[in-house]
Design a protein around this motif. Structure first.
Motif, short mmCIF file in Angstrom:
data_model
loop_
_atom_site.label_atom_id
_atom_site.label_comp_id
_atom_site.label_asym_id
_atom_site.label_seq_id
_atom_site.Cartn_x
_atom_site.Cartn_y
_atom_site.Cartn_z
N GLN A 62 -111.92 -0.09 -61.11
CA GLN A 62 -112.67 0.75 -61.71
C GLN A 62 -113.28 1.64 -60.95
O GLN A 62 -113.63 3.10 -60.99
CB GLN A 62 -113.62 0.33 -62.89
CG GLN A 62 -114.33 1.26 -63.87
CD GLN A 62 -115.02 0.66 -64.93
OE1 GLN A 62 -115.80 -0.31 -64.46
NE2 GLN A 62 -115.08 1.13 -66.05
N PRO A 72 -107.69 3.20 -62.30
CA PRO A 72 -108.15 2.83 -63.73
C PRO A 72 -107.52 2.23 -64.57
O PRO A 72 -107.79 1.34 -65.34
CB PRO A 72 -108.35 4.51 -64.23
CG PRO A 72 -108.54 5.29 -63.01
CD PRO A 72 -107.94 4.75 -62.04
N VAL A 76 -108.13 -1.48 -66.55
CA VAL A 76 -107.88 -1.59 -67.82
C VAL A 76 -107.21 -2.92 -68.15
O VAL A 76 -107.40 -3.93 -69.18
CB VAL A 76 -107.42 -0.48 -68.62
CG1 VAL A 76 -106.89 -0.90 -70.08
CG2 VAL A 76 -108.48 0.65 -68.68
N HIS A 93 -116.69 -4.76 -70.91
CA HIS A 93 -116.15 -3.43 -69.93
C HIS A 93 -115.04 -2.91 -70.61
O HIS A 93 -114.89 -1.58 -70.48
CB HIS A 93 -115.53 -4.24 -68.58
CG HIS A 93 -116.64 -4.42 -67.69
ND1 HIS A 93 -117.40 -3.36 -67.12
CD2 HIS A 93 -117.27 -5.69 -67.33
CE1 HIS A 93 -118.54 -4.18 -66.29
NE2 HIS A 93 -118.19 -5.35 -66.35
N CYS A 97 -114.49 1.00 -71.78
CA CYS A 97 -113.28 1.79 -71.48
C CYS A 97 -112.82 2.52 -72.73
O CYS A 97 -112.37 3.73 -72.64
CB CYS A 97 -112.13 0.99 -70.93
SG CYS A 97 -112.41 0.54 -69.29
N PHE A 102 -111.39 5.74 -70.88
CA PHE A 102 -111.06 5.37 -69.45
C PHE A 102 -109.60 4.63 -69.26
O PHE A 102 -109.41 4.01 -69.83
CB PHE A 102 -112.37 4.53 -68.65
CG PHE A 102 -112.13 4.33 -67.60
CD1 PHE A 102 -112.62 5.07 -66.44
CD2 PHE A 102 -111.47 2.92 -67.00
CE1 PHE A 102 -112.25 4.82 -64.98
CE2 PHE A 102 -111.35 2.72 -65.62
CZ PHE A 102 -111.86 3.47 -64.75
N GLY A 103 -109.14 5.01 -68.03
CA GLY A 103 -108.10 4.22 -67.67
C GLY A 103 -106.80 4.48 -68.36
O GLY A 103 -105.81 3.60 -68.64
#
Length: 181
Positions: A62, A72, A76, A93, A97, A102-103
């Motif tokens: 990350q 990313p 994940v 976490h 995300c 994210f990711g």
């Protein structure tokens, strides 16, 4: 002691592998900080199913740290892997995300809240703080100051200085946002 940790690690003992990568990560137990050795033992711990190592590798991907490139999607992947084994830090976490999209994940407040609640149900302090923030602002949920305070209180009882400061500001001025996070 390190000799025996290495012997146990050679026999694929996950606790010894976790101890070794964390020792190299933090420069403790007479070992110096060493990203190469840390990565070596981290990957071996992951091969043995260590959720702590999976989550750490997710964080490394990350942020692009400990010699691992920022990636990313891999972050994940490792968060999901550890979260599927009910590991609260990974659930937290993964929730972040989903919250941030994210990711490669589509931003999804419902899945984010689900994972925050799963982590909080296991007593994960940061999840309680985040839920407090979300309930206070109405971000991802309906605004509910009573629930926000409830989550801050749980985190404060777990010695979270952030939650303690948030509660102090709520009681003093009616808002938690005087605290610097």
């Amino acid at each position: 002691a390190m000799r025996y940790y290495r012997m146990a690690a050679d026999n694929k003992n996950v606790d010894a592998l976790d101890t070794l990568w964390q020792s190299y990560q933090n420069g403790v137990r007479g070992l110096r900080f060493d990203t190469e050795k840390m990565s070596h033992y981290l990957l071996r711990a992951i091969a043995q199913g260590s959720v702590k190592a999976q989550t750490t590798l997710g964080c490394a991907h990350q942020q692009g740290s400990y010699g691992f490139p920022q990636h990313p999607a891999k972050a994940v992947y490792y968060f999901r892997l550890a979260a599927s084994q009910h590991y609260a830090p990974a659930q937290f976490h993964l929730a972040n995300c989903y919250k941030d999209g994210f990711g490669g994940l589509v931003q999804d407040s419902v899945l984010a809240m689900r994972h925050y609640f799963l982590a909080a149900a296991q007593g994960f302090t940061e999840a309680h703080c985040t839920l407090g923030d979300l309930y206070w602002t109405g971000g991802a949920v309906f605004q509910n100051h009573a629930r926000a305070i409830s989550h801050y209180r749980v985190a404060a009882s777990q010695a979270s200085a952030v939650a303690q400061c948030m509660l102090a500001h709520i009681y003093e001025v009616g808002s938690p946002w005087g605290c610097i996070r």
